[in-house]
Motif scaffolding. Structure first.
Motif, mmCIF file in Angstrom:
data_model
loop_
_atom_site.group_PDB
_atom_site.id
_atom_site.type_symbol
_atom_site.label_atom_id
_atom_site.label_comp_id
_atom_site.label_asym_id
_atom_site.label_seq_id
_atom_site.Cartn_x
_atom_site.Cartn_y
_atom_site.Cartn_z
ATOM 1 N N SER A 126 30.832 46.290 41.650
ATOM 2 C CA SER A 126 29.845 45.264 41.986
ATOM 3 C C SER A 126 30.447 43.904 41.647
ATOM 4 O O SER A 126 30.198 43.345 40.573
ATOM 5 C CB SER A 126 28.555 45.494 41.187
ATOM 6 O OG SER A 126 27.612 44.515 41.527
ATOM 7 N N PRO A 127 31.254 43.376 42.551
ATOM 8 C CA PRO A 127 31.978 42.136 42.240
ATOM 9 C C PRO A 127 31.027 40.957 42.015
ATOM 10 O O PRO A 127 29.978 40.870 42.653
ATOM 11 C CB PRO A 127 32.846 41.906 43.477
ATOM 12 C CG PRO A 127 32.235 42.711 44.550
ATOM 13 C CD PRO A 127 31.509 43.840 43.907
ATOM 14 N N PRO A 128 31.410 40.070 41.112
ATOM 15 C CA PRO A 128 30.593 38.876 40.885
ATOM 16 C C PRO A 128 30.721 37.918 42.073
ATOM 17 O O PRO A 128 31.632 38.047 42.897
ATOM 18 C CB PRO A 128 31.216 38.266 39.632
ATOM 19 C CG PRO A 128 32.649 38.679 39.710
ATOM 20 C CD PRO A 128 32.632 40.064 40.306
ATOM 21 N N ASP A 129 29.828 36.978 42.140
ATOM 22 C CA ASP A 129 29.932 35.923 43.157
ATOM 23 C C ASP A 129 31.049 34.949 42.785
ATOM 24 O O ASP A 129 31.766 34.463 43.651
ATOM 25 C CB ASP A 129 28.610 35.156 43.266
ATOM 26 C CG ASP A 129 27.464 36.059 43.687
ATOM 27 O OD1 ASP A 129 27.540 36.643 44.777
ATOM 28 O OD2 ASP A 129 26.505 36.192 42.903
ATOM 29 N N ILE A 130 31.168 34.677 41.477
ATOM 30 C CA ILE A 130 32.189 33.763 40.972
ATOM 31 C C ILE A 130 32.971 34.476 39.880
ATOM 32 O O ILE A 130 32.377 35.018 38.948
ATOM 33 C CB ILE A 130 31.565 32.467 40.411
ATOM 34 C CG1 ILE A 130 30.752 31.744 41.492
ATOM 35 C CG2 ILE A 130 32.647 31.549 39.839
ATOM 36 C CD1 ILE A 130 29.941 30.558 40.985
ATOM 37 N N LEU A 131 34.291 34.475 40.003
ATOM 38 C CA LEU A 131 35.153 35.081 39.001
ATOM 39 C C LEU A 131 35.926 33.975 38.294
ATOM 40 O O LEU A 131 36.609 33.173 38.934
ATOM 41 C CB LEU A 131 36.139 36.060 39.642
ATOM 42 C CG LEU A 131 37.081 36.765 38.670
ATOM 43 C CD1 LEU A 131 36.307 37.715 37.758
ATOM 44 C CD2 LEU A 131 38.169 37.503 39.427
ATOM 45 N N ILE A 132 35.789 33.933 36.976
ATOM 46 C CA ILE A 132 36.535 32.982 36.148
ATOM 47 C C ILE A 132 37.711 33.750 35.558
ATOM 48 O O ILE A 132 37.528 34.810 34.965
ATOM 49 C CB ILE A 132 35.642 32.410 35.032
ATOM 50 C CG1 ILE A 132 34.430 31.694 35.638
ATOM 51 C CG2 ILE A 132 36.446 31.465 34.142
ATOM 52 C CD1 ILE A 132 33.369 31.301 34.622
ATOM 53 N N THR A 133 38.918 33.221 35.731
ATOM 54 C CA THR A 133 40.108 33.951 35.303
ATOM 55 C C THR A 133 41.239 33.002 34.928
ATOM 56 O O THR A 133 41.104 31.784 35.038
ATOM 57 C CB THR A 133 40.545 34.945 36.404
ATOM 58 O OG1 THR A 133 41.536 35.820 35.877
ATOM 59 C CG2 THR A 133 41.060 34.240 37.637
ATOM 60 N N THR A 134 42.356 33.577 34.509
ATOM 61 C CA THR A 134 43.570 32.815 34.212
ATOM 62 C C THR A 134 44.593 33.092 35.312
ATOM 63 O O THR A 134 44.468 34.081 36.041
ATOM 64 C CB THR A 134 44.162 33.236 32.853
ATOM 65 O OG1 THR A 134 44.486 34.623 32.911
ATOM 66 C CG2 THR A 134 43.201 32.960 31.710
ATOM 67 N N PRO A 135 45.632 32.265 35.442
ATOM 68 C CA PRO A 135 46.651 32.518 36.470
ATOM 69 C C PRO A 135 47.311 33.893 36.315
ATOM 70 O O PRO A 135 47.523 34.600 37.306
ATOM 71 C CB PRO A 135 47.671 31.398 36.264
ATOM 72 C CG PRO A 135 46.941 30.323 35.545
ATOM 73 C CD PRO A 135 45.896 31.014 34.723
ATOM 74 N N GLU A 136 47.608 34.272 35.074
ATOM 75 C CA GLU A 136 48.279 35.556 34.851
ATOM 76 C C GLU A 136 47.389 36.729 35.266
ATOM 77 O O GLU A 136 47.859 37.697 35.871
ATOM 78 C CB GLU A 136 48.658 35.714 33.362
ATOM 79 C CG GLU A 136 49.709 34.745 32.890
ATOM 80 C CD GLU A 136 49.153 33.378 32.484
ATOM 81 O OE1 GLU A 136 49.982 32.528 32.128
ATOM 82 O OE2 GLU A 136 47.933 33.147 32.536
ATOM 83 N N THR A 137 46.116 36.644 34.942
ATOM 84 C CA THR A 137 45.201 37.726 35.302
ATOM 85 C C THR A 137 45.010 37.787 36.810
ATOM 86 O O THR A 137 44.993 38.875 37.387
ATOM 87 C CB THR A 137 43.856 37.565 34.572
ATOM 88 O OG1 THR A 137 44.106 37.575 33.163
ATOM 89 C CG2 THR A 137 42.903 38.683 34.926
#
Length: 173
Positions: A126-137
């Motif tokens: 169930s993917p989120p609408d907005i994904l907050i992440t880092t470049p490496e991830t």
């Protein structure tokens, strides 16, 4: 001058007003119309001038408007990726923006190297609408077929603190 927040979806305007955002800051006044128009924007301002909100409010608006236009609230996958250079920054961003997003029915999730396998599976199913992440991830999840499928619907990308990334090896990622 008219309050630039009036350009935003009425549900979002109500929530941001309840959260205490009454008068836009100069960066918000300049950036919000451009982002809503679909322009690429480089936003530079001192700390505490509302840059995050200048970007996050239009992201929420665009997702809400798309839902209203299609008449669908169904999950299509991730709509926006917000890339921050440090996990501490993405945790702070997540804490600050989740309540606002949740109030308008938008799901925000965070993904980094410490994300539990339970949460990773949840994001796949169930993917989120907005994904907050880092470049490496982001670099690590792009090759995964299921996650790549969830990322196929991304329309909006934010690179926060780009000056921290641009001149380093991480920036090449």
């Amino acid at each position: 001058m008219e309050n630039i927040f009036n350009l935003l979806n009425p549900k979002l305007r109500e929530v941001i007003r309840k959260e205490g955002y009454v008068k836009p800051t100069p960066p918000q006044e300049k950036a919000i119309p451009l982002i809503l128009r679909g322009d690429n924007v480089l936003l530079i301002a001192p700390t505490g001038w509302g840059k995050t909100e200048a970007v996050f409010f239009p992201l929420l608006h665009l997702i809400l408007e798309e839902r209203e236009k299609t008449g669908s609230n169904s999950k299509k996958g991730i709509q926006a990726v917000y890339i921050t250079p440090l996990r501490a920054l993405n945790r702070d961003l997540f804490r600050r923006m989740q309540r606002l997003a949740k109030s308008v029915g938008i799901h925000v999730s965070i993904r980094h190297g410490d994300t539990s396998s339970y949460e990773r599976r949840k994001q796949l199913l169930s993917p989120p609408d907005i994904l907050i992440t880092t470049p490496e991830t982001l670099q690590a999840i792009l090759p995964a077929p299921k996650m790549r499928s969830n990322l196929a619907s991304v329309r909006l990308v934010v690179v926060d603190e780009i000056h921290e990334l641009a001149s380093s090896k991480r920036g090449a990622q």
